[in-house]
Design a protein around this motif. Structure first.
Motif, PDB file in Angstrom:
ATOM      1  N   ASP A  27       1.932 -24.329  10.468  1.00  0.00           N
ATOM      2  CA  ASP A  27       2.316 -24.551  11.167  1.00  0.00           C
ATOM      3  C   ASP A  27       1.284 -25.201  12.250  1.00  0.00           C
ATOM      4  OD1 ASP A  27       3.266 -23.995  13.795  1.00  0.00           O
ATOM      5  OD2 ASP A  27       3.041 -21.837  13.807  1.00  0.00           O
ATOM      6  N   LEU A  28       1.696 -26.591  12.807  1.00  0.00           N
ATOM      7  CA  LEU A  28       1.182 -27.667  13.557  1.00  0.00           C
ATOM      8  C   LEU A  28       1.289 -27.316  14.549  1.00  0.00           C
ATOM      9  CD1 LEU A  28       1.687 -30.902  11.285  1.00  0.00           C
ATOM     10  CD2 LEU A  28      -0.081 -29.266  11.761  1.00  0.00           C
ATOM     11  N   GLU A  29       1.964 -26.761  15.452  1.00  0.00           N
ATOM     12  CA  GLU A  29       2.608 -26.099  17.021  1.00  0.00           C
ATOM     13  C   GLU A  29       1.543 -24.953  17.221  1.00  0.00           C
ATOM     14  OE1 GLU A  29       5.746 -24.388  19.985  1.00  0.00           O
ATOM     15  OE2 GLU A  29       6.695 -24.809  17.683  1.00  0.00           O
ATOM     16  N   MET A  30       1.389 -24.324  16.455  1.00  0.00           N
ATOM     17  CA  MET A  30       0.803 -23.318  16.662  1.00  0.00           C
ATOM     18  C   MET A  30      -0.845 -24.176  16.304  1.00  0.00           C
ATOM     19  SD  MET A  30      -0.554 -20.462  17.799  1.00  0.00           S
ATOM     20  CE  MET A  30       0.879 -19.420  17.540  1.00  0.00           C
ATOM     21  N   THR A  32      -1.776 -27.300  17.647  1.00  0.00           N
ATOM     22  CA  THR A  32      -2.103 -27.212  18.128  1.00  0.00           C
ATOM     23  C   THR A  32      -2.453 -26.328  19.739  1.00  0.00           C
ATOM     24  OG1 THR A  32      -0.768 -29.323  18.039  1.00  0.00           O
ATOM     25  CG2 THR A  32      -0.949 -28.984  20.507  1.00  0.00           C
ATOM     26  N   ARG A  33      -1.432 -24.969  19.819  1.00  0.00           N
ATOM     27  CA  ARG A  33      -2.179 -23.834  21.002  1.00  0.00           C
ATOM     28  C   ARG A  33      -2.793 -23.491  20.876  1.00  0.00           C
ATOM     29  NH1 ARG A  33       2.550 -19.709  20.456  1.00  0.00           N
ATOM     30  NH2 ARG A  33       1.477 -18.942  22.892  1.00  0.00           N
ATOM     31  N   ARG A  35      -6.109 -24.753  18.944  1.00  0.00           N
ATOM     32  CA  ARG A  35      -6.612 -26.286  20.025  1.00  0.00           C
ATOM     33  C   ARG A  35      -6.969 -26.321  21.478  1.00  0.00           C
ATOM     34  NH1 ARG A  35      -7.484 -30.849  15.986  1.00  0.00           N
ATOM     35  NH2 ARG A  35      -8.022 -31.836  17.949  1.00  0.00           N
ATOM     36  N   ASP A  36      -5.947 -26.196  22.280  1.00  0.00           N
ATOM     37  CA  ASP A  36      -5.818 -25.900  23.712  1.00  0.00           C
ATOM     38  C   ASP A  36      -6.613 -25.289  24.140  1.00  0.00           C
ATOM     39  OD1 ASP A  36      -4.612 -27.185  25.588  1.00  0.00           O
ATOM     40  OD2 ASP A  36      -3.485 -25.321  26.409  1.00  0.00           O
ATOM     41  N   THR A 507      -8.102 -20.939  13.442  1.00  0.00           N
ATOM     42  CA  THR A 507      -6.606 -21.579  12.442  1.00  0.00           C
ATOM     43  C   THR A 507      -6.702 -21.025  11.116  1.00  0.00           C
ATOM     44  OG1 THR A 507      -7.224 -23.761  13.955  1.00  0.00           O
ATOM     45  CG2 THR A 507      -5.406 -23.670  12.173  1.00  0.00           C
ATOM     46  N   ASP A 511      -3.837 -18.837   9.749  1.00  0.00           N
ATOM     47  CA  ASP A 511      -3.035 -19.213   8.300  1.00  0.00           C
ATOM     48  C   ASP A 511      -3.096 -18.131   7.550  1.00  0.00           C
ATOM     49  OD1 ASP A 511      -2.479 -22.220   9.809  1.00  0.00           O
ATOM     50  OD2 ASP A 511      -4.024 -22.865   8.919  1.00  0.00           O
TER      51      ASP A 511
END
Length: 553
Positions: A27-30, A32-33, A35-36, A507, A511
């Motif tokens: 889930d690349l959106e997750m 990104t979140r 990481r942010d 992450t 996952d």
């Protein structure tokens, strides 16, 4: 012909790995979140500062360790985690250090740097005594000193060469080292061997020395630190078992100061020291505690993904890199996920262990309580060994939660950034981990190795067949300056590295908690005997190693 078959087989394996990696969804959106949140709103340094500067060293069984348990439980609860609680396990006597002062009186006044070994007594006020050297390599040597040591401060080690270091004090993995690490080591005999029999001989001698020095009324013992540059490396010495003789006050001294004393004594110059050591044993509560909390799962909440680190430390510093760093990273990982209001399929459970420094005791007790255990050896000598040295054999008696655990992820290699992960000889997880790492390559986390690594709490899970993993981390100055030393303090921590490690761990946990299937388990393989890594330069005197940690395989 054989070579062609080998090449064909390798191609098939690589193709299979590629297919499996392609099937592993991320889930690349997750990502990104995560990481942010981890890089723009990090709380990891706030957590580690409280553990080190405010609470300080956290010896298992000490009031400071209990304070750390209570504070981490409350902090996790304040972040919204569920079921935040402490789980007790049977330990023994607690111990804490309130004061350690070592002064040279003659031939000239000087303040010397030395730290008592844990679980050894204090001096009951300031006491002075002459310094003598002994050489004890076997039980037969004891007779030479009988009746000669009353009131004396006994030097146990030979002076040590303090030549300038021949390598950098702060290091990171090079690309070539990571590439080498990714290759399975088919010849582990090339590694520096751990001489189990010599260790057992030295341990037995140490157990005889403690009552010997007590009976001879020696004032204290001193050993030389295995580190240079005023660094004192120290762990346990006496005993946390109530009723067992802890010996006399036992100090480890900075090599440069120890060597000066040795030269003076060798020259026949009278040396007198004044010691004021205030150490306390705590017998009010024989239990130690692990801190545990959860983010509840949804449709597969009966399954569990765990992450953890050991919260206990030794006492020369404030236990910053070993292992407030790992504990803060684990806490930050669940804080990130809770802040993002994730709804994982599986329950995410964090555990902060006590008793790791004494031999993985807290995590072993937790695993035995919740997941299963192996039978005790019928050999009394084997049962008498420290838990990290026992050869674990026999069938695993599993409990119901054994089938529910998907994976355990551990952080305990200092302050360095995560560079990858040890797959623990489980080929099935390699393509999964490679897929999870791909969005993190720009953070320096790139490497998966099938190698086995030892020395910390993932072994408690691995020993009964559960998927448990330790991350590859940059060395930084862990072995050279901070591991179990008086320099293991907040100032040695690397903020950017701890933020990166928190993001990588969050992450991986996310996952694992959301993937379609439980993590694959390794088929039964030949047991690997435990192999603790002693301090870089073991003291000359017979002493108990102060670490169970092994950093690089």
């Amino acid at each position: 012909m054989a070579n062609r078959f080998l090449l064909a087989g390798s191609a098939v394996c690589l193709s299979l790995a590629a297919v499996l990696a392609a099937e592993e969804t991320v889930d690349l959106e997750m990502v990104t979140r995560i990481r942010d949140e981890g890089f723009t709103n990090s709380k990891v340094m706030d957590t580690v500062e409280h553990l080190t500067d405010v609470i300080g060293p956290r010896v298992t069984g000490s009031p400071e360790m209990r304070e750390a348990n209570d504070w981490t439980r409350a902090e996790l609860e304040s972040w919204g985690l569920a079921s935040a609680h402490l789980e007790a396990w049977s330990f023994g006597r607690g111990w804490s250090l309130e004061r350690s002062s070592v002064q040279m009186i003659t031939p000239h006044p000087a303040t010397l740097t030395a730290v008592p070994r844990a679980y050894t007594p204090g001096t009951d006020g300031a006491r002075r005594g002459p310094v003598v050297k002994v050489k004890i390599d076997s039980e037969a040597d004891l007779e030479r000193y009988r009746g000669q040591l009353a009131g004396k401060i006994v030097m146990l080690s030979e002076p040590r060469n303090t030549a300038n270091p021949d390598k950098a004090q702060f290091t990171r993995y090079t690309d070539q080292e990571l590439e080498d690490l990714s290759q399975f080591d088919v010849n582990p005999a090339r590694r520096p061997p751990f001489n189990r029999e010599e260790y057992l001989r030295r341990r037995q001698l140490d157990r005889m020395l403690r009552p010997f020095f007590t009976a001879e009324k020696a004032l204290a013992t001193i050993e030389v630190s295995p580190a240079d540059g005023g660094v004192v490396t120290v762990g346990r010495g006496g005993s946390w078992v109530k009723g067992e003789d802890p010996g006399v006050p036992a100090l480890v001294m900075a090599a440069e100061h120890y060597n000066r004393l040795a030269r003076l004594v060798d020259q026949g110059v009278p040396v007198e020291l004044e010691l004021d050591i205030r150490a306390r044993f705590h017998d009010d509560d024989p239990s130690a505690y692990n801190t545990v909390a959860e983010i509840p799962g949804t449709d597969r909440k009966g399954e569990i993904v765990m992450l953890g680190a050991h919260l206990d430390s030794w006492h020369a510093g404030t236990g910053a890199t070993d292992n407030a760093a790992g504990s803060a990273v684990a806490m930050e990982a669940v804080r990130i996920l809770q802040a993002l209001e994730v709804k994982p399929r599986r329950t995410i459970r964090i555990a902060l262990w006590s008793g790791e420094e004494e031999g993985l005791l807290g995590s072993r007790a937790y695993v035995a309580e919740h997941f299963g255990s192996r039978p005790q050896s019928a050999d009394a000598r084997e049962r008498d060994l420290p838990s990290f040295l026992r050869r674990e054999t026999g069938p695993v008696a599993v409990k119901s939660d054994h089938a529910r655990l998907s994976a355990y992820f551990n952080v305990d290699n200092g302050t360095g950034k995560i560079r990858g992960i040890y797959a623990e000889r489980n080929a099935a997880v390699v393509p999964i981990f490679e897929a999870w790492l791909r969005p993190l390559h720009d953070l320096g986390a790139t490497t998966v190795t099938l190698r086995h690594t030892g020395g910390t709490d993932h072994l408690s899970f691995d020993a009964i067949g559960l998927p448990a993993f330790q991350f590859i981390q940059d060395e930084a100055d862990y072995e050279s300056r901070t591991h179990h030393t008086n320099l293991d303090v907040y100032d040695r921590l690397q903020k950017a590295d701890l933020m990166q490690a928190s993001v990588v761990l969050a992450t991986f946990v996310y996952d694992a908690a959301t993937r379609a299937d439980r993590m694959p388990r390794r088929p039964a393989v030949r047991d690997v005997p435990p192999s603790p890594s002693p301090s870089p330069a073991a003291p000359a005197a017979p002493t108990t190693p102060t670490t169970t940690s092994s950093r690089r395989p």
